[in-house]
Design a protein around this motif. Structure first.
Motif: not given
Length: 244
Positions: A113-131
Protein backbone atom coordinates in the motif's frame (compact mmCIF):
# COMPACT_ATOMS: atom_id res chain seq x y z
CA UNK A 1 9.12 -8.94 15.60
CA UNK A 2 11.46 -6.32 14.11
CA UNK A 3 13.90 -9.04 13.08
CA UNK A 4 11.08 -11.00 11.45
CA UNK A 5 9.92 -7.98 9.44
CA UNK A 6 13.48 -7.22 8.38
CA UNK A 7 13.83 -10.83 7.23
CA UNK A 8 10.60 -10.51 5.25
CA UNK A 9 11.97 -7.39 3.55
CA UNK A 10 15.25 -9.03 2.58
CA UNK A 11 13.37 -12.00 1.16
CA UNK A 12 11.13 -9.70 -0.89
CA UNK A 13 14.11 -7.91 -2.42
CA UNK A 14 15.66 -11.23 -3.43
CA UNK A 15 12.38 -12.51 -4.87
CA UNK A 16 11.70 -9.42 -6.96
CA UNK A 17 15.32 -9.19 -8.08
CA UNK A 18 15.30 -12.65 -9.66
CA UNK A 19 11.81 -12.52 -11.22
CA UNK A 20 11.65 -10.60 -14.51
CA UNK A 21 7.82 -10.65 -14.48
CA UNK A 22 7.69 -8.86 -11.14
CA UNK A 23 10.26 -6.31 -12.31
CA UNK A 24 8.24 -5.56 -15.45
CA UNK A 25 5.08 -5.10 -13.35
CA UNK A 26 6.91 -2.65 -11.07
CA UNK A 27 8.10 -0.63 -14.07
CA UNK A 28 4.63 -0.62 -15.65
CA UNK A 29 3.29 2.52 -13.89
CA UNK A 30 6.14 4.64 -15.21
CA UNK A 31 5.53 3.36 -18.74
CA UNK A 32 1.90 4.39 -18.32
CA UNK A 33 3.02 7.81 -17.09
CA UNK A 34 5.32 8.26 -20.09
CA UNK A 35 2.35 7.67 -22.39
CA UNK A 36 0.78 10.81 -20.94
CA UNK A 37 3.44 12.86 -22.75
CA UNK A 38 1.47 12.16 -25.94
CA UNK A 39 -1.81 13.53 -24.59
CA UNK A 40 -1.18 17.23 -25.49
CA UNK A 41 -0.29 16.26 -29.07
CA UNK A 42 -3.34 14.00 -29.33
CA UNK A 43 -5.51 16.78 -27.88
CA UNK A 44 -4.25 19.27 -30.47
CA UNK A 45 -4.75 16.75 -33.29
CA UNK A 46 -8.33 15.97 -32.19
CA UNK A 47 -9.17 19.67 -32.03
CA UNK A 48 -7.65 20.33 -35.46
CA UNK A 49 -8.91 17.23 -37.25
CA UNK A 50 -12.37 16.71 -35.72
CA UNK A 51 -12.98 19.94 -33.78
CA UNK A 52 -13.23 17.82 -30.61
CA UNK A 53 -12.06 19.23 -27.26
CA UNK A 54 -10.26 16.52 -25.30
CA UNK A 55 -9.24 18.80 -22.42
CA UNK A 56 -12.32 18.05 -20.21
CA UNK A 57 -11.35 14.38 -20.33
CA UNK A 58 -7.72 14.83 -19.28
CA UNK A 59 -8.46 14.08 -15.63
CA UNK A 60 -10.15 10.78 -16.59
CA UNK A 61 -7.25 9.80 -18.85
CA UNK A 62 -4.61 10.63 -16.27
CA UNK A 63 -6.50 8.92 -13.46
CA UNK A 64 -6.89 5.72 -15.48
CA UNK A 65 -3.17 5.33 -16.06
CA UNK A 66 -1.51 7.14 -13.15
CA UNK A 67 -3.98 6.79 -10.27
CA UNK A 68 -5.29 3.28 -10.94
CA UNK A 69 -2.31 1.83 -12.82
CA UNK A 70 0.18 1.55 -9.91
CA UNK A 71 -2.26 -0.02 -7.39
CA UNK A 72 -3.47 -2.60 -9.90
CA UNK A 73 0.03 -3.62 -10.98
CA UNK A 74 1.43 -3.68 -7.44
CA UNK A 75 -1.63 -5.62 -6.33
CA UNK A 76 -0.77 -8.16 -9.01
CA UNK A 77 2.80 -8.35 -7.68
CA UNK A 78 1.45 -8.94 -4.17
CA UNK A 79 -0.89 -11.68 -5.37
CA UNK A 80 1.80 -13.48 -7.37
CA UNK A 81 4.13 -13.43 -4.38
CA UNK A 82 1.43 -14.77 -2.05
CA UNK A 83 0.46 -17.51 -4.50
CA UNK A 84 4.09 -18.48 -4.97
CA UNK A 85 4.57 -18.65 -1.21
CA UNK A 86 1.40 -20.72 -0.88
CA UNK A 87 2.98 -23.28 -3.22
CA UNK A 88 6.16 -23.18 -1.12
CA UNK A 89 4.11 -23.53 2.10
CA UNK A 90 5.70 -20.43 3.60
CA UNK A 91 2.70 -19.75 5.82
CA UNK A 92 2.83 -23.33 7.13
CA UNK A 93 6.46 -22.82 8.14
CA UNK A 94 5.65 -19.50 9.83
CA UNK A 95 3.06 -21.20 12.04
CA UNK A 96 5.84 -22.88 14.04
CA UNK A 97 7.64 -19.55 14.65
CA UNK A 98 6.84 -16.94 17.34
CA UNK A 99 5.51 -14.59 14.66
CA UNK A 100 1.68 -14.23 14.86
CA UNK A 101 -0.13 -15.79 11.93
CA UNK A 102 -1.58 -12.55 10.50
CA UNK A 103 1.67 -10.55 10.70
CA UNK A 104 3.07 -11.78 7.39
CA UNK A 105 0.11 -10.91 5.11
CA UNK A 106 -0.41 -7.68 7.08
CA UNK A 107 3.24 -6.77 6.45
CA UNK A 108 2.66 -7.48 2.77
CA UNK A 109 -0.43 -5.25 2.72
CA UNK A 110 1.29 -2.30 4.42
CA UNK A 111 4.42 -2.42 2.24
CA UNK A 112 2.41 -2.79 -0.95
CA UNK A 113 0.00 0.00 0.00
CA UNK A 114 2.77 2.45 0.88
CA UNK A 115 4.72 1.62 -2.27
CA UNK A 116 1.58 2.00 -4.41
CA UNK A 117 0.86 5.44 -2.91
CA UNK A 118 4.43 6.59 -3.59
CA UNK A 119 4.27 5.29 -7.15
CA UNK A 120 0.96 7.06 -7.79
CA UNK A 121 2.54 10.40 -6.88
CA UNK A 122 5.69 9.55 -8.87
CA UNK A 123 3.62 8.55 -11.91
CA UNK A 124 1.62 11.77 -11.77
CA UNK A 125 4.85 13.74 -11.57
CA UNK A 126 6.37 11.87 -14.51
CA UNK A 127 3.22 12.38 -16.59
CA UNK A 128 3.81 16.17 -16.61
CA UNK A 129 0.04 16.67 -16.79
CA UNK A 130 -0.32 18.32 -13.37
CA UNK A 131 0.84 21.63 -11.96
CA UNK A 132 2.78 21.73 -8.72
CA UNK A 133 -0.35 22.65 -6.76
CA UNK A 134 -2.37 19.85 -8.36
CA UNK A 135 0.41 17.38 -7.63
CA UNK A 136 0.37 18.41 -3.97
CA UNK A 137 -3.42 17.89 -3.84
CA UNK A 138 -2.95 14.43 -5.33
CA UNK A 139 -0.89 13.18 -2.36
CA UNK A 140 -3.91 12.30 -0.14
CA UNK A 141 -5.61 10.85 -3.21
CA UNK A 142 -2.56 8.61 -3.67
CA UNK A 143 -2.87 7.37 -0.09
CA UNK A 144 -6.47 6.24 -0.66
CA UNK A 145 -5.53 4.79 -4.05
CA UNK A 146 -2.67 2.92 -2.37
CA UNK A 147 -5.22 0.94 -0.36
CA UNK A 148 -6.37 -0.52 -3.65
CA UNK A 149 -3.13 -2.49 -4.04
CA UNK A 150 -3.67 -4.87 -1.09
CA UNK A 151 -7.37 -5.14 -1.99
CA UNK A 152 -6.50 -6.27 -5.52
CA UNK A 153 -3.67 -8.50 -4.30
CA UNK A 154 -5.68 -10.21 -1.57
CA UNK A 155 -8.65 -10.70 -3.91
CA UNK A 156 -6.50 -12.27 -6.61
CA UNK A 157 -4.70 -14.51 -4.12
CA UNK A 158 -8.00 -15.57 -2.53
CA UNK A 159 -9.63 -16.53 -5.84
CA UNK A 160 -6.61 -18.01 -7.65
CA UNK A 161 -5.14 -21.30 -6.49
CA UNK A 162 -1.79 -20.86 -8.28
CA UNK A 163 0.14 -18.28 -10.31
CA UNK A 164 -1.48 -19.30 -13.60
CA UNK A 165 -4.97 -18.82 -12.18
CA UNK A 166 -3.78 -15.64 -10.49
CA UNK A 167 -2.74 -14.15 -13.84
CA UNK A 168 -6.15 -15.05 -15.33
CA UNK A 169 -7.93 -13.41 -12.40
CA UNK A 170 -5.64 -10.37 -12.78
CA UNK A 171 -6.85 -9.85 -16.36
CA UNK A 172 -10.50 -9.94 -15.29
CA UNK A 173 -10.00 -7.65 -12.30
CA UNK A 174 -7.79 -5.27 -14.27
CA UNK A 175 -10.35 -4.97 -17.05
CA UNK A 176 -13.14 -4.35 -14.56
CA UNK A 177 -11.17 -1.70 -12.67
CA UNK A 178 -10.17 0.07 -15.87
CA UNK A 179 -13.73 0.29 -17.20
CA UNK A 180 -16.58 0.10 -14.68
CA UNK A 181 -15.46 2.91 -12.28
CA UNK A 182 -15.30 5.36 -15.21
CA UNK A 183 -18.96 4.93 -16.18
CA UNK A 184 -20.09 7.67 -13.73
CA UNK A 185 -17.59 10.14 -15.19
CA UNK A 186 -19.03 9.91 -18.69
CA UNK A 187 -22.67 8.90 -18.30
CA UNK A 188 -24.15 9.67 -14.87
CA UNK A 189 -24.96 12.74 -12.79
CA UNK A 190 -23.69 12.95 -9.21
CA UNK A 191 -26.67 11.49 -7.28
CA UNK A 192 -26.49 8.31 -9.37
CA UNK A 193 -22.71 8.12 -9.25
CA UNK A 194 -22.75 7.02 -5.61
CA UNK A 195 -24.19 3.67 -6.69
CA UNK A 196 -20.67 2.87 -7.84
CA UNK A 197 -19.30 3.59 -4.36
CA UNK A 198 -19.36 -0.13 -3.62
CA UNK A 199 -16.40 -0.43 -5.99
CA UNK A 200 -13.17 0.49 -4.14
CA UNK A 201 -11.66 2.44 -7.09
CA UNK A 202 -14.59 4.86 -7.19
CA UNK A 203 -13.45 6.87 -4.17
CA UNK A 204 -9.85 7.78 -5.14
CA UNK A 205 -10.94 8.35 -8.74
CA UNK A 206 -13.85 10.61 -7.72
CA UNK A 207 -11.59 12.52 -5.33
CA UNK A 208 -9.02 13.04 -8.08
CA UNK A 209 -11.62 14.26 -10.56
CA UNK A 210 -13.03 16.69 -8.00
CA UNK A 211 -9.55 17.97 -7.11
CA UNK A 212 -8.69 18.57 -10.77
CA UNK A 213 -12.01 20.41 -11.27
CA UNK A 214 -11.39 22.62 -8.24
CA UNK A 215 -14.19 21.07 -6.20
CA UNK A 216 -14.34 19.66 -2.68
CA UNK A 217 -12.57 16.29 -2.69
CA UNK A 218 -12.04 15.66 1.04
CA UNK A 219 -15.43 13.96 1.58
CA UNK A 220 -14.53 11.35 -1.04
CA UNK A 221 -11.14 10.83 0.60
CA UNK A 222 -12.68 10.41 4.05
CA UNK A 223 -15.28 7.87 2.95
CA UNK A 224 -12.88 6.10 0.61
CA UNK A 225 -10.11 5.69 3.18
CA UNK A 226 -12.49 4.15 5.71
CA UNK A 227 -14.28 1.92 3.21
CA UNK A 228 -11.14 0.65 1.48
CA UNK A 229 -9.35 0.07 4.80
CA UNK A 230 -12.32 -2.01 5.99
CA UNK A 231 -12.19 -4.08 2.80
CA UNK A 232 -8.46 -4.64 3.33
CA UNK A 233 -9.07 -5.97 6.83
CA UNK A 234 -11.88 -8.26 5.68
CA UNK A 235 -9.82 -9.69 2.82
CA UNK A 236 -6.81 -10.06 5.13
CA UNK A 237 -8.83 -12.30 7.45
CA UNK A 238 -10.13 -14.37 4.55
CA UNK A 239 -6.70 -14.76 2.99
CA UNK A 240 -5.02 -15.61 6.29
CA UNK A 241 -7.38 -18.55 6.70
CA UNK A 242 -6.82 -19.76 3.12
CA UNK A 243 -3.04 -19.48 3.33
CA UNK A 244 -2.92 -21.46 6.56
Amino acid sequence: MRRAIAAFGRNDLRTVGRDSLLISLLLGPFMYAALMWLVPAITAYAARQWNFDLVPYHSAIVSAFCVMGPPILLGAVLALQLLDERDQRTMTVLRVTPVPHAVYPAYRAIVTGVLAAVMVVASLAVSRMLSGEELAMSVPVAVVAGLMAPIVGFLMASVGRNKVEGLAVMRVIGLALFTIPFIPFFFLDEPWQFAFGLLPPYWPLRAFWSAMDGGAYWPYLAVGSGYNALLCLMLLKILSRRLA
